[in-house]
Design a protein around this motif. Structure first.
Motif, PDB file in Angstrom:
ATOM      1  N   ALA A 101      13.453   3.036 -11.960  1.00  0.00           N
ATOM      2  CA  ALA A 101      13.612   1.653 -12.350  1.00  0.00           C
ATOM      3  C   ALA A 101      13.516   0.609 -11.255  1.00  0.00           C
ATOM      4  N   THR A 102      12.890  -0.452 -11.649  1.00  0.00           N
ATOM      5  CA  THR A 102      12.748  -1.619 -10.767  1.00  0.00           C
ATOM      6  C   THR A 102      14.135  -2.426 -10.614  1.00  0.00           C
ATOM      7  N   VAL A 103      14.626  -2.247  -9.656  1.00  0.00           N
ATOM      8  CA  VAL A 103      16.135  -3.222  -9.362  1.00  0.00           C
ATOM      9  C   VAL A 103      15.624  -4.531  -8.943  1.00  0.00           C
ATOM     10  N   SER A 104      14.827  -4.854  -7.899  1.00  0.00           N
ATOM     11  CA  SER A 104      14.827  -6.241  -7.673  1.00  0.00           C
ATOM     12  C   SER A 104      13.303  -6.351  -6.826  1.00  0.00           C
ATOM     13  N   ARG A 105      12.753  -7.615  -6.776  1.00  0.00           N
ATOM     14  CA  ARG A 105      11.700  -7.872  -6.169  1.00  0.00           C
ATOM     15  C   ARG A 105      11.959  -8.799  -5.177  1.00  0.00           C
ATOM     16  N   VAL A 106      11.720  -8.744  -3.959  1.00  0.00           N
ATOM     17  CA  VAL A 106      12.114  -9.557  -2.750  1.00  0.00           C
ATOM     18  C   VAL A 106      10.918 -10.097  -1.852  1.00  0.00           C
ATOM     19  N   ILE A 107      10.885 -11.372  -1.752  1.00  0.00           N
ATOM     20  CA  ILE A 107       9.490 -11.832  -0.941  1.00  0.00           C
ATOM     21  C   ILE A 107      10.113 -11.824   0.385  1.00  0.00           C
ATOM     22  N   VAL A 108       9.186 -11.220   1.406  1.00  0.00           N
ATOM     23  CA  VAL A 108       9.668 -10.872   2.680  1.00  0.00           C
ATOM     24  C   VAL A 108       8.247 -11.495   3.474  1.00  0.00           C
ATOM     25  N   GLU A 109       8.539 -12.785   4.195  1.00  0.00           N
ATOM     26  CA  GLU A 109       7.633 -13.507   5.121  1.00  0.00           C
ATOM     27  C   GLU A 109       7.510 -12.980   6.422  1.00  0.00           C
ATOM     28  N   ALA A 110       6.402 -13.289   7.100  1.00  0.00           N
ATOM     29  CA  ALA A 110       6.209 -12.602   8.131  1.00  0.00           C
ATOM     30  C   ALA A 110       7.234 -12.750   9.420  1.00  0.00           C
ATOM     31  N   GLY A 111       7.760 -11.734  10.028  1.00  0.00           N
ATOM     32  CA  GLY A 111       8.899 -11.699  10.763  1.00  0.00           C
ATOM     33  C   GLY A 111      10.343 -11.323  10.370  1.00  0.00           C
ATOM     34  N   GLU A 112      10.229 -11.189   8.833  1.00  0.00           N
ATOM     35  CA  GLU A 112      11.561 -10.813   8.044  1.00  0.00           C
ATOM     36  C   GLU A 112      11.316  -9.560   8.087  1.00  0.00           C
ATOM     37  N   THR A 113      12.647  -8.896   7.636  1.00  0.00           N
ATOM     38  CA  THR A 113      12.738  -7.311   7.671  1.00  0.00           C
ATOM     39  C   THR A 113      12.869  -6.999   6.046  1.00  0.00           C
ATOM     40  N   ALA A 114      12.344  -6.051   5.493  1.00  0.00           N
ATOM     41  CA  ALA A 114      12.207  -5.771   4.295  1.00  0.00           C
ATOM     42  C   ALA A 114      13.648  -4.982   3.875  1.00  0.00           C
ATOM     43  N   PRO A 115      13.989  -4.999   2.537  1.00  0.00           N
ATOM     44  CA  PRO A 115      15.226  -4.474   2.395  1.00  0.00           C
ATOM     45  C   PRO A 115      15.048  -3.161   2.306  1.00  0.00           C
ATOM     46  N   GLU A 116      16.261  -2.193   2.568  1.00  0.00           N
ATOM     47  CA  GLU A 116      16.358  -1.020   2.363  1.00  0.00           C
ATOM     48  C   GLU A 116      16.368  -0.258   1.050  1.00  0.00           C
ATOM     49  N   ALA A 117      15.727   0.989   0.937  1.00  0.00           N
ATOM     50  CA  ALA A 117      15.442   1.622  -0.188  1.00  0.00           C
ATOM     51  C   ALA A 117      17.069   2.180  -0.644  1.00  0.00           C
ATOM     52  N   PRO A 118      17.386   1.992  -2.024  1.00  0.00           N
ATOM     53  CA  PRO A 118      18.768   2.698  -2.461  1.00  0.00           C
ATOM     54  C   PRO A 118      18.645   4.373  -2.322  1.00  0.00           C
ATOM     55  N   GLU A 119      19.684   4.955  -2.366  1.00  0.00           N
ATOM     56  CA  GLU A 119      19.722   6.383  -2.316  1.00  0.00           C
ATOM     57  C   GLU A 119      18.798   7.000  -3.292  1.00  0.00           C
ATOM     58  N   GLY A 120      17.850   7.777  -2.960  1.00  0.00           N
ATOM     59  CA  GLY A 120      17.052   8.227  -3.924  1.00  0.00           C
ATOM     60  C   GLY A 120      15.991   7.714  -4.285  1.00  0.00           C
ATOM     61  N   GLY A 121      16.028   6.388  -4.087  1.00  0.00           N
ATOM     62  CA  GLY A 121      14.866   5.392  -4.572  1.00  0.00           C
ATOM     63  C   GLY A 121      13.967   5.058  -3.275  1.00  0.00           C
ATOM     64  N   LYS A 122      13.199   3.904  -3.667  1.00  0.00           N
ATOM     65  CA  LYS A 122      12.180   3.625  -2.527  1.00  0.00           C
ATOM     66  C   LYS A 122      11.794   2.118  -2.674  1.00  0.00           C
ATOM     67  N   VAL A 123      11.238   1.844  -1.507  1.00  0.00           N
ATOM     68  CA  VAL A 123      10.596   0.464  -1.495  1.00  0.00           C
ATOM     69  C   VAL A 123       9.229   0.210  -1.449  1.00  0.00           C
ATOM     70  N   LYS A 124       8.731  -0.342  -2.325  1.00  0.00           N
ATOM     71  CA  LYS A 124       7.190  -0.501  -2.384  1.00  0.00           C
ATOM     72  C   LYS A 124       6.828  -1.981  -1.726  1.00  0.00           C
ATOM     73  N   ILE A 125       5.816  -1.848  -0.686  1.00  0.00           N
ATOM     74  CA  ILE A 125       5.422  -3.011  -0.139  1.00  0.00           C
ATOM     75  C   ILE A 125       3.905  -3.647  -0.656  1.00  0.00           C
ATOM     76  N   ALA A 126       3.994  -4.827  -1.008  1.00  0.00           N
ATOM     77  CA  ALA A 126       2.380  -5.158  -1.358  1.00  0.00           C
ATOM     78  C   ALA A 126       2.260  -6.658  -0.667  1.00  0.00           C
ATOM     79  N   PRO A 127       0.873  -6.861  -0.321  1.00  0.00           N
ATOM     80  CA  PRO A 127       0.815  -8.183   0.265  1.00  0.00           C
ATOM     81  C   PRO A 127       0.966  -9.302  -0.738  1.00  0.00           C
ATOM     82  N   LEU A 128       1.307 -10.287  -0.569  1.00  0.00           N
ATOM     83  CA  LEU A 128       1.344 -11.508  -1.376  1.00  0.00           C
ATOM     84  C   LEU A 128       0.848 -12.652  -0.896  1.00  0.00           C
TER      85      LEU A 128
END
Length: 611
Positions: free
Chosen positions: A461-488
């Motif tokens: 299930a999708t927990v959240s969507r976070v906008i990550v600008e250049a130079g910022e760090t992406a959020p960490e994946a929850p235990e057993g989950g993952k983080v999908k990164i796509a250009p915006l």
């Protein structure tokens, strides 16, 4: 009363028309009567003063028009002692009295009802014995500007038109743009001008070549007034559809705008504002509508005037004229030396990539990009428009780019910023919320590259969507989950969209396999090309043609050569390719495990049924 409730109340008049009118013709009655009641209510408070002034000025032998406009408090007036409620006092003569009442309006209002051919509907309603009933219904509606704001009234008109469009199967994109899309476009064209627009006594011009009912112009004015109540936005437009033109003109009258600045006619064949330029422009031209009806005039201007006319860069295929509106708007940009211009236009996906090198569409894109006029292109969600669910894009163009934007184009994938509507309206199932509009506006204003990180938990299930600008760090994946990164948001040089189409020739050979050479002229003693083996390659402008040819062609065809005379420069904007993210297929072991689990579940269900 909310806009949907009011439009539903007005729409209820259709119950009277059912049987005597086809559903597609309801608008011929309901729209002009709505305008009549709106104007009727607007003039009611000053009615007695206007009539007294009319008597006094007429007795003095003076032209009463300027005095009556001042007395009415509007840019229009009516000199009849009648109004819609008073017409009901003489049921036997409603048709004659209604006609006389309309003729007593000032000329610009009479023109509105002539565009609707309202006299025909009055006669038809009278013969069907419906005129009194319809007039009675509308006389009960309070449409005074104090009760129903201009913005709300605009939404009511658009909702009514949407209903009529559904009944008459109008062409997709033919009518009007959803309000949230207009708000986004207005934000984008005004974003860098906040300081200038808040100065006292600011006067700016805005133009819509496909004005429709005037929704884009109205939202732009609301935006500017919210920033600076003393600012003045002078509106200009042109509209082809008589009914939409009439509604737009009525709306402008109530706002106190000069309705002479809203021209009637086909923008492409008959420019209603020749020689005039503007500070801002907005447009949503019809999607995928052919321009064959005006082909003669457009081609003549292209061939005879070239770049001195509107269509110098090129002509698109006849099946889609949306790029012609874009070229028209380019010709209306205030010169950079006089302050420049920024405009937004909604287009479908076709203008991004249709047409190969040398085609009209490619030449138009080439002109836009080599002239450094394209500031940004924003992808909108699908299912946003009332008559079509296709993908659409907002193009932002300007001739006054800031220094950091020069030579660059920003692409923003806004297709994921939407929320589901509680109730679909035609093809419209999604809408952009205020937060969505603010996010896209901020990305454009900040001129930054960004990604969207989708956080997914262990259950998928999708927990959240976070906008990550250049130079910022992406959020960490929850235990057993993952983080999908796509250009915006992507920022690319204008040259990134250009390419050269080269023609690769192979030698013609005779039956013995010997190369055939030319016997005379330029081809003497040179290998003749074999048209059956001819091929083309697209080489990015940023790459050396010779190096590309040696790397990609010669290893496979050592006898090939490039016909330099056939090389063409082309431009395309492969928007989706810039935002594509490759997702590797799952491991076979994981797929097998899923299949076994499904198979075991099915077997258990079958055994349960057999027991």
């Amino acid at each position: 009363m909310s806009s949907p409730s009011l439009s539903a109340l007005i729409w209820s008049v259709a119950d009277l028309l059912r049987g005597d009118y086809k559903p597609a013709d309801y608008g011929k009655v309901i729209l002009p009567f709505t305008i009549l009641r709106r104007l009727d209510c607007a003039l009611a408070p000053t009615k007695a003063d206007v009539l007294a002034e009319f008597q006094a000025q007429s007795a003095a032998g003076l032209n009463p028009d300027p005095f009556l406009r001042r007395k009415s408090g509007q840019s229009f007036f009516n000199t009849s002692p009648l109004d819609l409620p008073k017409l009901l006092g003489d049921p036997d003569n409603v048709a004659a009295n209604l006609t006389a009442y309309i003729q007593a309006f000032s000329p610009e209002v009479r023109d509105i009802f002539e565009r609707f051919e309202f006299h025909n509907q009055v006669d038809r309603l009278a013969k069907a014995k419906l005129l009194f009933l319809v007039a009675q219904k509308f006389a009960a509606f309070d449409l005074h500007p104090d009760a129903v704001s201009n913005s709300q009234m605009g939404s009511v008109f658009e909702e009514l038109i949407r209903r009529f469009a559904e009944l008459s199967n109008e062409t997709a994109g033919e009518h009007f743009t959803p309000r949230e899309v207009i708000r986004l476009m207005v934000n984008l064209i005004f974003i860098e001008d906040d300081a200038a627009l808040t100065k006292p006594g600011v006067v700016r011009t805005i133009y819509d070549p496909t004005a429709g009912t005037g929704g884009m112009l109205s939202v732009a004015e609301e935006h500017l007034k919210a920033q600076n109540p003393n600012a003045q936005l002078t509106m200009f437009g042109q509209e082809l559809n008589p009914e939409s033109y009439a509604i737009c003109k009525a709306d402008m009258l109530i706002k106190g705008q000069d309705v002479r600045q809203i021209a009637f006619g086909n923008t492409l064949s008959d420019d209603g504002h020749p020689g005039r330029t503007f500070d801002y422009m907005l447009a949503n031209p019809p999607f995928g509508v052919e321009w064959k009806k005006v082909e003669k005039e457009v081609r003549a201007e292209h061939e005879q005037k070239g770049f001195d006319g509107r269509f110098g860069p090129g002509l698109p295929r006849v099946s889609d004229g949306s790029l012609l509106f874009l070229l028209h708007m380019l010709s209306k940009m205030r010169p950079a030396a006089e302050g420049g211009c920024r405009f937004g236009i909604v287009l479908n996906g076709s203008p991004l990539f249709t047409g190969g090198a040398g085609s009209g569409e490619s030449e138009i894109r080439r002109h836009l990009l080599e002239s450094d006029l394209v500031e940004a292109i924003i992808a909108l969600p699908t299912d946003m428009f009332f008559n079509t669910g296709i993908a659409t894009y907002v193009w932002v163009l300007t001739n006054r780019k800031s220094q950091d934007r020069k030579g660059k184009v920003q692409l923003i994938d806004g297709s994921g910023f939407w929320r589901k509507m509680r109730k679909s309206l035609g093809s419209k199932r999604k809408e952009m919320g205020e937060d969505d509009i603010a996010t896209v506006t901020r990305l454009f204003g900040a001129f930054v590259e960004a990604e969207v990180a989708t956080v997914i938990d262990a259950s998928g299930a999708t927990v959240s969507r976070v906008i990550v600008e250049a130079g910022e760090t992406a959020p960490e994946a929850p235990e057993g989950g993952k983080v999908k990164i796509a250009p915006l948001s992507r920022i690319l040089p204008t040259s990134a969209f250009g390419y050269r189409t080269i023609t690769v020739e192979r030698p013609l050979k005779d039956e013995a396999g010997k190369v055939v050479v030319g016997q005379k002229g330029k081809s003497k003693d040179k290998p003749l090309p074999d048209s059956a083996l001819r091929d083309t390659e697209n080489v990015p402008l940023t790459e050396d043609v010779g190096a590309y040819f040696r790397r990609e062609v010669l290893p496979h065809a050592p006898d090939a050569w490039i016909d330099e005379a056939k090389t063409r420069v082309g431009y395309e904007i492969p928007f989706n390719r810039q935002f594509y993210v490759f997702e590797p297929p799952r491991d076979l072991e994981e797929i097998d495990a899923d299949l076994r689990a499904v198979t075991d579940r099915i077997k258990a269900m079958i055994e349960g049924l057999a027991a």
